[in-house]
Design a protein around this motif. Structure first.
Motif, PDB file in Angstrom:
ATOM      1  N   SER A  74      98.536  33.506  16.605  1.00 41.44           N
ATOM      2  CA  SER A  74      97.234  33.287  16.553  1.00 41.44           C
ATOM      3  C   SER A  74      97.035  31.986  15.733  1.00 41.44           C
ATOM      4  CB  SER A  74      96.523  34.393  15.653  1.00 41.44           C
ATOM      5  OG  SER A  74      97.169  34.555  14.234  1.00 41.44           O
ATOM      6  N   VAL A  75      98.124  31.518  14.955  1.00 43.92           N
ATOM      7  CA  VAL A  75      97.927  30.354  14.118  1.00 43.92           C
ATOM      8  C   VAL A  75      98.541  29.107  14.887  1.00 43.92           C
ATOM      9  CG1 VAL A  75      99.148  28.982  12.110  1.00 43.92           C
ATOM     10  CG2 VAL A  75      98.655  31.455  12.076  1.00 43.92           C
ATOM     11  N   THR A  76      97.707  27.867  14.818  1.00 44.95           N
ATOM     12  CA  THR A  76      97.850  26.737  15.714  1.00 44.95           C
ATOM     13  C   THR A  76      99.298  26.145  15.158  1.00 44.95           C
ATOM     14  OG1 THR A  76      96.529  25.341  14.211  1.00 44.95           O
ATOM     15  CG2 THR A  76      95.618  26.172  16.093  1.00 44.95           C
ATOM     16  N   LEU A  77      99.764  25.210  16.021  1.00 48.90           N
ATOM     17  CA  LEU A  77     101.375  24.543  15.748  1.00 48.90           C
ATOM     18  C   LEU A  77     101.179  23.658  14.386  1.00 48.90           C
ATOM     19  CD1 LEU A  77     102.250  23.450  19.313  1.00 48.90           C
ATOM     20  CD2 LEU A  77     103.294  25.160  17.820  1.00 48.90           C
ATOM     21  N   ASP A  78      99.969  23.097  14.091  1.00 46.17           N
ATOM     22  CA  ASP A  78      99.973  22.385  13.067  1.00 46.17           C
ATOM     23  C   ASP A  78      99.473  23.112  11.734  1.00 46.17           C
ATOM     24  OD1 ASP A  78      97.187  22.842  13.412  1.00 46.17           O
ATOM     25  OD2 ASP A  78      96.598  20.774  13.603  1.00 46.17           O
ATOM     26  N   HIS A  79      99.354  24.742  11.920  1.00 46.54           N
ATOM     27  CA  HIS A  79      98.976  25.432  10.679  1.00 46.54           C
ATOM     28  C   HIS A  79      97.698  25.158   9.987  1.00 46.54           C
ATOM     29  CE1 HIS A  79     103.375  24.454  10.583  1.00 46.54           C
ATOM     30  NE2 HIS A  79     103.428  25.583  11.283  1.00 46.54           N
ATOM     31  N   SER A  80      96.808  24.632  10.690  1.00 45.39           N
ATOM     32  CA  SER A  80      95.358  24.343  10.085  1.00 45.39           C
ATOM     33  C   SER A  80      94.411  25.279  10.307  1.00 45.39           C
ATOM     34  CB  SER A  80      94.964  22.880  10.548  1.00 45.39           C
ATOM     35  OG  SER A  80      94.876  22.854  12.188  1.00 45.39           O
ATOM     36  N   ARG A  81      94.561  26.013  11.389  1.00 46.27           N
ATOM     37  CA  ARG A  81      93.474  27.186  11.928  1.00 46.27           C
ATOM     38  C   ARG A  81      94.252  28.077  12.764  1.00 46.27           C
ATOM     39  NH1 ARG A  81      92.855  22.232  14.740  1.00 46.27           N
ATOM     40  NH2 ARG A  81      91.396  21.488  13.207  1.00 46.27           N
ATOM     41  N   LYS A  82      93.336  28.958  13.405  1.00 46.31           N
ATOM     42  CA  LYS A  82      93.796  30.210  13.999  1.00 46.31           C
ATOM     43  C   LYS A  82      92.794  30.345  15.282  1.00 46.31           C
ATOM     44  CE  LYS A  82      94.821  33.914  11.759  1.00 46.31           C
ATOM     45  NZ  LYS A  82      94.900  35.158  11.133  1.00 46.31           N
ATOM     46  N   PHE A  83      93.423  30.786  16.249  1.00 50.28           N
ATOM     47  CA  PHE A  83      92.662  31.013  17.245  1.00 50.28           C
ATOM     48  C   PHE A  83      91.462  32.228  17.188  1.00 50.28           C
ATOM     49  CE2 PHE A  83      91.831  33.468  21.544  1.00 50.28           C
ATOM     50  CZ  PHE A  83      91.928  32.401  22.294  1.00 50.28           C
ATOM     51  N   GLN A  84      90.473  31.475  17.711  1.00 44.80           N
ATOM     52  CA  GLN A  84      89.153  32.143  17.656  1.00 44.80           C
ATOM     53  C   GLN A  84      88.536  32.830  18.913  1.00 44.80           C
ATOM     54  OE1 GLN A  84      87.178  32.319  14.615  1.00 44.80           O
ATOM     55  NE2 GLN A  84      89.090  31.474  13.793  1.00 44.80           N
ATOM     56  N   ASP A  85      89.058  34.114  18.669  1.00 44.01           N
ATOM     57  CA  ASP A  85      88.493  34.910  20.122  1.00 44.01           C
ATOM     58  C   ASP A  85      86.961  34.796  20.083  1.00 44.01           C
ATOM     59  OD1 ASP A  85      88.719  36.512  22.268  1.00 44.01           O
ATOM     60  OD2 ASP A  85      89.091  38.437  21.305  1.00 44.01           O
ATOM     61  N   PHE A  86      86.453  35.191  21.286  1.00 38.89           N
ATOM     62  CA  PHE A  86      85.009  34.855  21.563  1.00 38.89           C
ATOM     63  C   PHE A  86      84.636  36.025  22.514  1.00 38.89           C
ATOM     64  CE2 PHE A  86      87.410  32.253  24.274  1.00 38.89           C
ATOM     65  CZ  PHE A  86      86.965  32.616  25.549  1.00 38.89           C
ATOM     66  N   LYS A  87      83.285  36.250  22.467  1.00 37.79           N
ATOM     67  CA  LYS A  87      82.653  37.231  23.296  1.00 37.79           C
ATOM     68  C   LYS A  87      82.933  36.977  24.827  1.00 37.79           C
ATOM     69  CE  LYS A  87      78.098  39.597  24.230  1.00 37.79           C
ATOM     70  NZ  LYS A  87      76.552  39.462  23.879  1.00 37.79           N
ATOM     71  N   ARG A  88      83.277  38.104  25.659  1.00 38.86           N
ATOM     72  CA  ARG A  88      83.689  37.908  26.964  1.00 38.86           C
ATOM     73  C   ARG A  88      84.903  36.938  27.232  1.00 38.86           C
ATOM     74  NH1 ARG A  88      77.780  38.551  30.150  1.00 38.86           N
ATOM     75  NH2 ARG A  88      77.111  40.313  29.178  1.00 38.86           N
ATOM     76  N   SER A  89      85.763  36.937  26.223  1.00 40.33           N
ATOM     77  CA  SER A  89      86.966  36.192  26.475  1.00 40.33           C
ATOM     78  C   SER A  89      87.689  36.787  27.896  1.00 40.33           C
ATOM     79  CB  SER A  89      87.819  36.077  25.264  1.00 40.33           C
ATOM     80  OG  SER A  89      88.376  37.381  24.614  1.00 40.33           O
ATOM     81  N   ALA A  90      87.859  37.831  27.891  1.00 42.88           N
ATOM     82  CA  ALA A  90      88.504  38.448  28.878  1.00 42.88           C
ATOM     83  C   ALA A  90      88.026  38.020  30.239  1.00 42.88           C
ATOM     84  CB  ALA A  90      88.228  40.316  28.843  1.00 42.88           C
ATOM     85  N   ILE A  91      86.532  37.664  30.523  1.00 42.88           N
ATOM     86  CA  ILE A  91      86.042  37.373  31.603  1.00 42.88           C
ATOM     87  C   ILE A  91      86.574  35.436  31.792  1.00 42.88           C
ATOM     88  CG2 ILE A  91      83.857  36.617  32.983  1.00 42.88           C
ATOM     89  CD1 ILE A  91      82.772  39.040  31.543  1.00 42.88           C
ATOM     90  N   ALA A  92      86.594  34.990  30.727  1.00 49.38           N
ATOM     91  CA  ALA A  92      87.035  33.419  30.676  1.00 49.38           C
ATOM     92  C   ALA A  92      88.410  33.477  31.123  1.00 49.38           C
ATOM     93  CB  ALA A  92      86.814  32.809  29.369  1.00 49.38           C
ATOM     94  N   LEU A  93      89.348  34.542  30.520  1.00 44.02           N
ATOM     95  CA  LEU A  93      90.736  34.612  30.906  1.00 44.02           C
ATOM     96  C   LEU A  93      90.818  34.859  32.524  1.00 44.02           C
ATOM     97  CD1 LEU A  93      93.917  34.626  30.063  1.00 44.02           C
ATOM     98  CD2 LEU A  93      93.379  37.152  29.475  1.00 44.02           C
ATOM     99  N   ARG A  94      90.073  35.844  33.048  1.00 44.28           N
ATOM    100  CA  ARG A  94      90.265  36.076  34.453  1.00 44.28           C
ATOM    101  C   ARG A  94      89.886  35.012  35.050  1.00 44.28           C
ATOM    102  NH1 ARG A  94      85.827  40.460  35.555  1.00 44.28           N
ATOM    103  NH2 ARG A  94      84.631  38.480  35.828  1.00 44.28           N
ATOM    104  N   ARG A  95      89.159  34.102  34.884  1.00 41.34           N
ATOM    105  CA  ARG A  95      88.753  32.985  35.806  1.00 41.34           C
ATOM    106  C   ARG A  95      89.616  31.892  35.546  1.00 41.34           C
ATOM    107  NH1 ARG A  95      82.216  32.653  33.747  1.00 41.34           N
ATOM    108  NH2 ARG A  95      81.589  34.373  34.962  1.00 41.34           N
ATOM    109  N   VAL A  96      90.416  31.761  34.504  1.00 42.84           N
ATOM    110  CA  VAL A  96      91.413  30.901  34.451  1.00 42.84           C
ATOM    111  C   VAL A  96      92.603  31.217  35.226  1.00 42.84           C
ATOM    112  CG1 VAL A  96      93.161  29.690  33.022  1.00 42.84           C
ATOM    113  CG2 VAL A  96      90.927  29.874  32.145  1.00 42.84           C
ATOM    114  N   SER A  97      93.041  32.404  35.254  1.00 45.52           N
ATOM    115  CA  SER A  97      93.980  33.031  35.965  1.00 45.52           C
ATOM    116  C   SER A  97      93.680  33.098  37.497  1.00 45.52           C
ATOM    117  CB  SER A  97      94.100  34.737  35.701  1.00 45.52           C
ATOM    118  OG  SER A  97      95.090  35.467  36.573  1.00 45.52           O
ATOM    119  N   ASP A  98      92.238  33.305  37.805  1.00 47.88           N
ATOM    120  CA  ASP A  98      92.076  33.053  39.175  1.00 47.88           C
ATOM    121  C   ASP A  98      92.073  31.736  39.909  1.00 47.88           C
ATOM    122  OD1 ASP A  98      91.276  35.765  39.493  1.00 47.88           O
ATOM    123  OD2 ASP A  98      88.928  35.496  39.496  1.00 47.88           O
TER     124      ASP A  98
END
Length: 325
Positions: A130-154
């Protein structure tokens, strides 16, 4: 064709971050499922030391930002990408999984990818910090991220000449039945519904039905709602959790001939199932309406309170009515 889902990984019940990372990594890198570890890849970390590297990254994040969310901390995210049986090799699944992980994280997070071959459909497990490589922030999950992930996979599947699901259902990801179809093994509830449908006869009593199910190999626990374990199942199912037509009350209505149910498809001939559904719909239309003739009741001298009750009753009984909360 690939299906996807994503979920956050939290601390274990004991509150240990290290244990949560360890269990997730070990499951993904299981040698029995990854051809002895050959089907494992990593980005900005080593698969052998990923647990320690993820932990170090999180400590550096806390030191840099001063943020510590305690029990609510999201340690990382797990993605599962499953492919249609026979469409890709295990190595292709791994390569596509790595591409998905890179595009999803934009190369800003450590991740490991493992392709599993223990099922008839190759699938990959992706675990990213969840932490970025530069240790400055974390991944921010968002509403309907599963749909966005599916589209990238498609998109990746199309680029690699693979098929995709044109009209997926509304869910956190694809349902396994959408791409396995008839190959999807029946669940315990599926087996129990089929056994009830096969054993039930109009006119028999409810105890008679339970006796028939016992003879067929079911185990039964009697309670407010009987619980039944079909042969081969590891758990009991309360009847009111099996389906709306399978609670004790619904079954008793079926035994009394007061409820028609179209049995689940038992053969490959889909035309027979459609014919049964058509006949059930036709019989439903022939049934007398349960709606009260309010005007007739008023002429018979019904009072104001009774008329109001009749209006409410008709609203609840009318077909296709909408309930508002």
């Amino acid at each position: 064709m690939a299906t996807t889902w994503i979920k956050a990984v939290h601390r274990t019940n004991s509150g240990s971050i290290s244990a949560a990372i360890k269990s997730t990594v070990e499951y993904a890198e299981n040698a029995d499922k990854t051809q002895g570890g050959e089907l494992v890849a990593a980005y900005e970390c080593d698969p052998m030391t990923a647990q320690s590297e993820f932990m170090l990254s999180k400590r550096q994040y806390e030191l840099r930002t001063g943020r510590n969310q305690g029990q609510h901390d999201v340690i990382g995210y797990q993605i599962r990408q499953s492919f249609k049986p026979g469409e890709v090799t295990a190595q292709q699944a791994l390569d596509i999984g790595c591409e998905l992980a890179m595009r999803w994280t934009h190369g800003k997070h450590q991740f490991i990818v493992a392709a599993h071959t223990n099922t008839d459909n190759p699938h990959t497990h992706i675990f990213f910090n969840s932490v970025t490589l530069d240790h400055s922030r974390k991944f921010q999950d968002f509403k309907r991220s599963a749909i966005a992930l599916r589209r990238v996979s498609d998109m990746i599947c199309v680029e690699n000449g693979l098929s995709i699901i044109d009209n997926p259902g509304l869910s956190k990801g694809y349902n396994r039945a959408e791409y396995l179809g008839d190959r999807k093994p029946p669940t315990g509830r599926d087996k129990l519904r089929d056994m009830i449908d096969n054993s039930l006869r109009v006119g028999m009593s409810f105890p008679d039905l339970l006796v028939a199910l016992r003879k067929a190999g079911c185990e039964i626990k009697i309670g407010k709602q009987p619980s039944i374990k079909p042969p081969g199942s590891k758990k009991f199912f309360r009847l009111d959790t099996v389906g709306e037509d399978y609670s004790q009350e619904a079954i008793m209505e079926r035994l009394a001939g007061k409820r028609d149910v179209v049995p689940r498809k038992k053969s490959e001939d889909d035309s027979e199932r459609k014919a049964a559904e058509y006949m059930a719909a036709a019989n439903q239309q022939k049934r007398p309406s349960l709606l009260i003739d309010i005007q007739a009741k008023i002429q018979e001298g019904a009072g104001d309170a009774y008329v109001q009750w009749m209006r409410i009753f008709n609203l609840k009984t009318a077909p296709n009515h909408t309930k508002y909360k």
